[in-house]
Scaffold this motif. Structure first.
Motif, mmCIF file in Angstrom:
data_model
loop_
_atom_site.group_PDB
_atom_site.id
_atom_site.type_symbol
_atom_site.label_atom_id
_atom_site.label_comp_id
_atom_site.label_asym_id
_atom_site.label_seq_id
_atom_site.Cartn_x
_atom_site.Cartn_y
_atom_site.Cartn_z
ATOM 1 N N LYS A 183 0.839 -1.204 0.000
ATOM 2 C CA LYS A 183 0.000 0.000 0.000
ATOM 3 C C LYS A 183 0.875 1.255 0.000
ATOM 4 N N GLU A 184 1.974 1.213 0.771
ATOM 5 C CA GLU A 184 2.858 2.389 0.907
ATOM 6 C C GLU A 184 3.560 2.697 -0.413
ATOM 7 N N ARG A 244 1.050 4.127 -2.884
ATOM 8 C CA ARG A 244 0.716 5.538 -2.610
ATOM 9 C C ARG A 244 1.877 6.458 -2.979
#
Ligand SMILES: NC(=O)C1=CN([C@@H]2O[C@H](COP(=O)(O)OP(=O)(O)OC[C@H]3O[C@@H](n4cnc5c(N)ncnc54)[C@H](O)[C@@H]3O)[C@@H](O)[C@H]2O)C=CC1
Ligand SMILES: Cc1cc2nc3c(=O)[nH]c(=O)nc-3n(C[C@H](O)[C@H](O)[C@H](O)COP(=O)(O)O)c2cc1C
Length: 176
Positions: A15-16, A19
């Protein structure tokens, strides 16, 4: 084409990392509003995209666990208000954790044909009927048929890129 499982990657797409990469994409900033039996609501969105011009259709992605998502489903209508640089404080207000009435008190609105609030002084607005909702992961994708359009006076757009706001020239004008 190979199955996703066959693709060898150097590092997992967390997810990091996703993003961080998405932060490189410059996006217009919009306040998306609704009103009707489900109540008045609005939120800041960069996840807005044109789908097709026949019939004129755009999509909006809204977090399913946000305080405002249910009102959009219940009302079946929304307005995408595209912001000018002067609306940066409005973007922050509609960006979460502020009560709905406080968000709307910070600007002047009129009612569009769909019933959704239209922002006075927006760079452009797209008043819509929500045609279809598709849930994908954490978000609901709202496919919206545009029923009315307005192009405003501002000649600059507010954009969001690299986790910060900027302004770019945008004399939109009207075609035909
Ligand atoms: N599509 C969305 O739901 C977006 C949500 N936001 C919200 O604003 C906060 C601050 O954003 P940033 O300062 O840009 O830092 P960030 O690191 O949280 O986000 C970077 C970029 O990733 C994407 N992104 C962020 N949250 C996402 C989500 N839940 N689903 C899909 N894409 C997402 C957006 O393109 C965003 O500009 C975020 O944590 C998020 O809550 C911001 C932009 C888009
Ligand atoms: C610049 C910016 C862009 C955003 N874009 C989106 C978006 O496209 N979709 C979304 O669901 N939330 C987006 N958000 C977050 C919502 O505006 C926020 O979750 C919403 O106001 C609901 O918050 P609440 O649950 O506190 O009411 C964005 C926030 C900011 C500051």
């Amino acid at each position: 084409m190979d199955d996703a499982a066959d693709i060898a990657c150097a590092a997992p797409v967390t997810k990091e990392r996703y993003r961080d990469a998405m932060a490189a994409l410059a996006a217009a900033v919009n306040v998306v509003t609704t009103d009707g039996p489900g109540g008045r609501a609005g939120f800041t969105a960069t996840a807005v995209c044109s789908v097709t011009d026949a019939p004129p259709t755009l999509l909006v992605c809204v977090k399913r666990d946000s305080s405002v998502g249910e009102a959009f489903r219940a009302n079946g209508a929304l307005c995408v208000n595209t912001l000018a640089p002067e609306h940066k404080p409005l973007s922050n207000l509609f960006g979460g954790r502020t009560p709905v009435e406080e968000r709307f008190a910070a600007a002047t609105w009129r009612r569009g044909p769909s019933g959704a609030p239209v922002l006075e002084g927006a760079l452009a607005h797209f008043d819509c009927r929500i045609d279809r909702v598709v849930d994908v992961g954490t978000h609901a994708v709202l496919f919206c048929e545009v029923v009315d359009i307005g192009v405003g006076e501002p000649c600059e757009a507010l954009i969001y890129v690299g986790r910060r706001y900027d302004a770019v020239p945008a004399c939109v004008g009207a075609a035909g």
